[in-house]
Design an enzyme around this catalytic site. Structure first.
Site, PDB file in Angstrom:
ATOM      1  N   LYS A 211      -6.109  15.228  29.033  1.00  0.00           N
ATOM      2  CA  LYS A 211      -6.273  13.700  29.000  1.00  0.00           C
ATOM      3  C   LYS A 211      -5.317  13.281  30.303  1.00  0.00           C
ATOM      4  O   LYS A 211      -5.846  12.297  31.131  1.00  0.00           O
ATOM      5  CB  LYS A 211      -5.214  13.053  27.906  1.00  0.00           C
ATOM      6  CG  LYS A 211      -5.408  11.614  27.879  1.00  0.00           C
ATOM      7  CD  LYS A 211      -4.058  10.987  27.196  1.00  0.00           C
ATOM      8  CE  LYS A 211      -2.786  11.129  27.881  1.00  0.00           C
ATOM      9  NZ  LYS A 211      -1.356  10.687  27.214  1.00  0.00           N
ATOM     10  N   CYS A 281      -5.885  -1.565  15.540  1.00  0.00           N
ATOM     11  CA  CYS A 281      -6.257  -0.441  14.799  1.00  0.00           C
ATOM     12  C   CYS A 281      -4.858   0.663  14.951  1.00  0.00           C
ATOM     13  O   CYS A 281      -5.043   1.897  15.382  1.00  0.00           O
ATOM     14  CB  CYS A 281      -7.397   0.295  15.512  1.00  0.00           C
ATOM     15  SG  CYS A 281      -8.174   1.168  14.294  1.00  0.00           S
ATOM     16  N   CYS A 288      -6.854  -4.292   9.365  1.00  0.00           N
ATOM     17  CA  CYS A 288      -8.253  -4.783   9.443  1.00  0.00           C
ATOM     18  C   CYS A 288      -8.777  -6.162   9.120  1.00  0.00           C
ATOM     19  O   CYS A 288      -9.734  -6.354   9.621  1.00  0.00           O
ATOM     20  CB  CYS A 288      -8.804  -3.669   8.284  1.00  0.00           C
ATOM     21  SG  CYS A 288      -8.567  -1.885   8.765  1.00  0.00           S
ATOM     22  N   CYS A 291      -9.393  -7.729  12.314  1.00  0.00           N
ATOM     23  CA  CYS A 291      -9.914  -7.098  13.218  1.00  0.00           C
ATOM     24  C   CYS A 291     -11.643  -7.460  13.198  1.00  0.00           C
ATOM     25  O   CYS A 291     -12.421  -7.712  12.093  1.00  0.00           O
ATOM     26  CB  CYS A 291     -10.115  -5.478  12.865  1.00  0.00           C
ATOM     27  SG  CYS A 291     -11.077  -4.696  14.147  1.00  0.00           S
ATOM     28  N   CYS A 297     -17.140  -1.768  10.690  1.00  0.00           N
ATOM     29  CA  CYS A 297     -16.432  -0.438  10.673  1.00  0.00           C
ATOM     30  C   CYS A 297     -16.473   0.439   9.357  1.00  0.00           C
ATOM     31  O   CYS A 297     -16.347  -0.054   8.417  1.00  0.00           O
ATOM     32  CB  CYS A 297     -14.878  -0.656  10.997  1.00  0.00           C
ATOM     33  SG  CYS A 297     -13.928   0.729  10.884  1.00  0.00           S
TER      34      CYS A 297
HETATM   35  S1  SF4 Z   1     -11.629  -2.570  10.652  1.00  0.00           S
HETATM   36 FE1  SF4 Z   1     -12.099  -0.252  11.615  1.00  0.00          FE
HETATM   37  S2  SF4 Z   1     -11.741  -0.507  13.725  1.00  0.00           S
HETATM   38 FE2  SF4 Z   1     -10.868  -2.542  12.969  1.00  0.00          FE
HETATM   39  S3  SF4 Z   1      -8.774  -1.914  12.445  1.00  0.00           S
HETATM   40 FE3  SF4 Z   1      -9.689  -1.293  10.742  1.00  0.00          FE
HETATM   41  S4  SF4 Z   1      -9.998   0.688  10.859  1.00  0.00           S
HETATM   42 FE4  SF4 Z   1      -9.613  -0.135  12.970  1.00  0.00          FE
END
Ligand code: SF4
Length: 303
Positions: A211, A281, A288, A291, A297
């Site tokens: 990385k 995340c 979530c 998000c 997801c």
């Molecule tokens: S919905 Fe999926 S991408 Fe979004 S924060 Fe939750 S686990 Fe992460």
């Protein structure tokens, strides 16, 4: 392949931009935004199912040879469902660029007024310090080191206990003192105080992983050699099912992502996902509800 044939292209452009080793006195450059903008322009249309493509491999005949017998390769390609929508959502969530990585990442830790060689060394050092360490802590250590004049020579002239005090509390600081000293000695002896310009040579340095090597290539040399995958990228790629199968290590994730992610996006993906992992995340208790990818997801419900 015949010795007289040289492969020119294969599928999407996969060949790294090449740069002569020790490529001159150029500034450590940060090409992410440019490459990312380019990547957004070049998105492929949203075909999301597994498919088999017949790809042509172009060859350049050398020494007057003709490329008779050059068969097109049959290559299986795969890409995740709805990744373009997911990526667009992550870009939207990251549009403020206000995550720790945006202010304190490796591209912000070197002295921009230092000579190019010194800048590149400082980039590598900040990457070595950054593993298992929060960006704020890495930035603090870099500030203390830079205040004394951070060069290969200055580090080699600093005794181990002083160096330890300067970089504390970065993760594994005792081991990093040892690695920084060993790597600096190698750079002085074999690279005239510069850092090497290839991933293979970078990962051969004590305390430098893949990385760090890919990020050093991008930030210090302006060359996109591969996707830099840390714990955030590894975790999020698996949560979004951006790997064909679950992967167990960042290196496996890097290989899996490089199989399908268009090369134009390689430089953008690290900063984008690292910041997303720092703000939304999260490793434990991801947000979530906030998000934009919640409905897209595969793991949102299970967390
Ligand atoms: S919905 Fe999926 S991408 Fe979004 S924060 Fe939750 S686990 Fe992460």
């Amino acid at each position: 392949m015949s010795a007289g044939l040289r492969m020119l292209t294969r599928s999407r452009s996969r060949s790294p931009r090449t740069r002569p080793r020790g490529g001159g006195e150029e500034p450590a450059s940060i090409p992410r935004r440019e490459v990312a903008a380019e990547g957004r322009k070049k998105h492929r249309p949203g075909k999301c199912q597994q498919k088999t493509q017949r790809l042509h491999v172009a060859y350049e005949a050398l020494d007057g040879e003709k490329d008779e017998g050059a068969e097109p390769l049959k290559v299986s390609t795969w890409e995740p469902q709805r990744w373009q929508q997911q990526l667009a959502n992550i870009r939207t969530m990251r549009s403020k660029k206000d995550a720790p990585v945006d202010q304190l990442g490796a591209e912000h830790c070197y002295d921009p007024s230092a000579p190019p060689k010194v800048r590149r060394y400082q980039v590598l050092l900040s990457l070595m310090l950054s593993s298992q360490t929060k960006d704020q802590v890495t930035a603090g250590a870099m500030q203390r080191l830079r205040a004394r004049g951070l060069t290969v020579d200055s580090i080699l002239q600093t005794d181990d206990s002083t160096l330890g005090e300067l970089i504390y509390p970065v993760g594994f600081w005792r081991s990093k003192v040892k690695f920084i000293k060993q790597t600096s000695a190698i750079l002085q002896q074999h690279y005239d105080g510069d850092i090497p310009a290839s991933v293979a040579e970078l990962v051969a340095l004590p305390g430098v992983g893949p990385k760090m090597a890919h990020l050093a290539m991008a930030v210090a040399w302006g060359t996109i050699s591969g996707i830099a995958v840390d714990t955030h990228v590894h975790r999020i790629a698996n949560r979004l099912r951006w790997t064909q199968r679950p992967t167990k290590s960042p290196e496996a994730t890097r290989a899996a992502l490089e199989e399908w992610l268009p090369r134009e996006l390689w430089s953008e993906i690290n900063g984008l996902l690292v910041g997303f992992g720092q703000q939304t995340c999260l490793p434990v208790h991801p947000r979530c509800q906030a998000c934009l990818n919640q409905a897209l997801c595969p793991t949102a419900q299970g967390l």
